[in-house]
Design a protein around this motif. Structure first.
Motif, short mmCIF file in Angstrom:
data_model
loop_
_atom_site.label_atom_id
_atom_site.label_comp_id
_atom_site.label_asym_id
_atom_site.label_seq_id
_atom_site.Cartn_x
_atom_site.Cartn_y
_atom_site.Cartn_z
N ASP A 156 37.37 13.84 16.98
CA ASP A 156 37.63 12.40 17.13
C ASP A 156 36.33 11.77 17.63
N GLU A 197 34.95 7.97 25.55
CA GLU A 197 34.75 6.90 24.56
C GLU A 197 34.77 5.50 25.17
N GLU A 212 31.91 7.68 21.07
CA GLU A 212 32.90 8.71 21.45
C GLU A 212 32.44 10.10 21.08
MN LIG Z 1 39.67 8.94 20.63
#
Ligand SMILES: [Mn+2]
Length: 426
Positions: A247, A372, A411
């Protein structure tokens, strides 16, 4: 690596079963559900308890029968079906740890209802036998708490998911630099990562200019903007390897200037916060520290006039950074258990001013999480701030200068260690 992973996972399951006074557990991979009034299904998403044990992520109707001290059995669904292609025969180190029995139809599945003192772990309405306990809380709480500590096998999968996603990020950014559309960047990402849309861990967020201010921006503009209108590019996109997600978010400026400098400042503070993800740290503290550092940046860029402490306490920093610093990551993008403080299912709520913080735990070795931070220029929140009397701290002409750029988010995926965390993204 898998054998150590299996050892860790089986110890946790054994203990969870003992706590729940159970003799065994059936873990169901799940199946796709149809749309309302339709014979078309929503995309299939595998039960994380299932893929924790077995890296089969795209095959519905499979069940693992696990009993402590015995080799578990995987009932692998391989229907006689000319509509779909059969899943490939499983391969890899993990197959040595299971009796693998292909089942072609329901009649070939054993009668699980005859099993004594067993639980069924699976989605709502998937358990057909009243004699099985469905997702018993004691078992779930124990597993969810301990799933936060990742094995080397899991960390390696997340690392590979990072490597792959970064290829996609590079390809998508190249498109932006060439003046292509958001959608064209998306397609380039998919090609570079070899993922189709069902395989992505979450829908790509690919935003140009002010669209970057929409946190979960879901449209992808099909048209190209004239190059002279291009200002910024925000991409939040991950990949999946053996069921484990990455992610990652990056933000770019089309040209040099203040926005580029602000990205640099957020990047710098993001790395610093990432290095603080060590054992024993409260993630709430990291979140608050991020607010302070972001408020400093906002002041440095003459966007707010008060000090960081005032920005934090008045809620002003929330106007520009309205989401949590991050979350656990693993089999789920927002991996479960982030607010669970112990194996008995007790939880810790986020601070009142920060209700969206998904992770409130004290960090343990080999937790994998995201860091993030971001700064956004969101009309709705700026209007709210004005209504609440926070407008006096805001330099509105500067806000107007930055609005066309949308926002910034950076992030990375981090492994918590005793002294020096491992950044899987950098
Ligand atoms: Mn995330």
């Amino acid at each position: 690596m898998y054998s150590n992973h299996y050892k860790y996972v089986s110890e946790i399951i054994n203990k969870a079963l003992e706590k729940a006074n159970l003799d065994g557990v059936l873990i169901y991979s799940g199946h796709a559900q149809n749309y309302f009034l339709d014979d078309m299904p929503y995309p299939f998403a595998c039960n994380p308890h299932f893929k924790w044990l077995v890296p089969i992520t795209e095959t519905p109707h499979c069940t693992i029968h696990y009993q402590p001290g015995k080799k578990p059995t995987l009932y692998l669904y391989q229907p006689k079906d000319y509509w779909h292609s059969l899943p490939a025969t499983p391969q890899g180190e993990w197959t040595e740890f299971f009796n693998i029995i292909p089942v072609a139809c329901k009649e070939e599945v054993p009668d699980y209802g005859k099993l004594q003192n067993h639980a069924w772990i699976g989605q709502a309405n998937s358990c057909e036998h009243d004699s099985l306990q469905h997702n018993p809380k004691v078992y779930m709480d124990y597993v969810h708490f301990h799933r936060a500590c990742k094995t080397d096998y899991e960390i390696e999968n997340i690392r590979q998911a990072n490597k792959l996603a970064l290829k996609g990020h590079k390809a998508a950014y190249k498109c932006f630099k060439k003046g292509k559309s958001e959608f064209e960047s998306h397609v380039a990402y998919m090609k570079a990562t070899n993922h189709n849309e069902y395989q992505l861990p979450y829908g790509n967020i690919i935003a140009q200019n002010q669209n970057g201010a929409v946190l979960h921006y879901q449209h992808m503009q099909r048209h190209r903007l004239p190059k002279k209108q291009l200002k910024s590019f925000l991409i939040d996109a991950g990949c999946v390897v053996n069921g484990y997600a990455s992610d990652i978010t990056r933000t770019y400026a089309y040209e040099g200037g203040e926005f580029k400098l602000m990205i640099k400042a957020v990047d710098k503070m993001q790395r610093k916060i990432g290095k603080k993800a060590i054992v024993g740290t409260s993630y709430i503290d990291l979140h608050i520290q991020a607010h302070m550092k972001l408020a400093d940046i906002l002041r440095d860029f003459d966007i707010i006039s008060c000090d960081a402490q005032t920005a934090l306490e008045s809620g002003l920093s929330n106007v520009f950074f309205p989401h949590g610093l991050g979350h656990y990551l693993g089999l789920q993008v927002h991996d479960i258990g982030g607010r669970q403080t112990d194996e008995n299912g007790n939880t810790l709520s986020p601070p009142e001013l920060h209700p969206f913080l998904r992770l409130t735990r004290t960090l343990q070795e080999n937790n994998v999480l995201t860091i993030e931070p971001g700064i956004y220029f969101i009309d709705m929140l700026l209007d709210d701030a004005k209504a609440k009397g926070l407008g006096k701290y805001i330099n509105w002409s500067r806000v107007e200068d930055f609005k066309p750029y949308g926002g910034i988010r950076i992030e990375d995926n981090i492994v918590v260690k005793k002294h020096k965390p491992v950044n899987l993204t950098r």
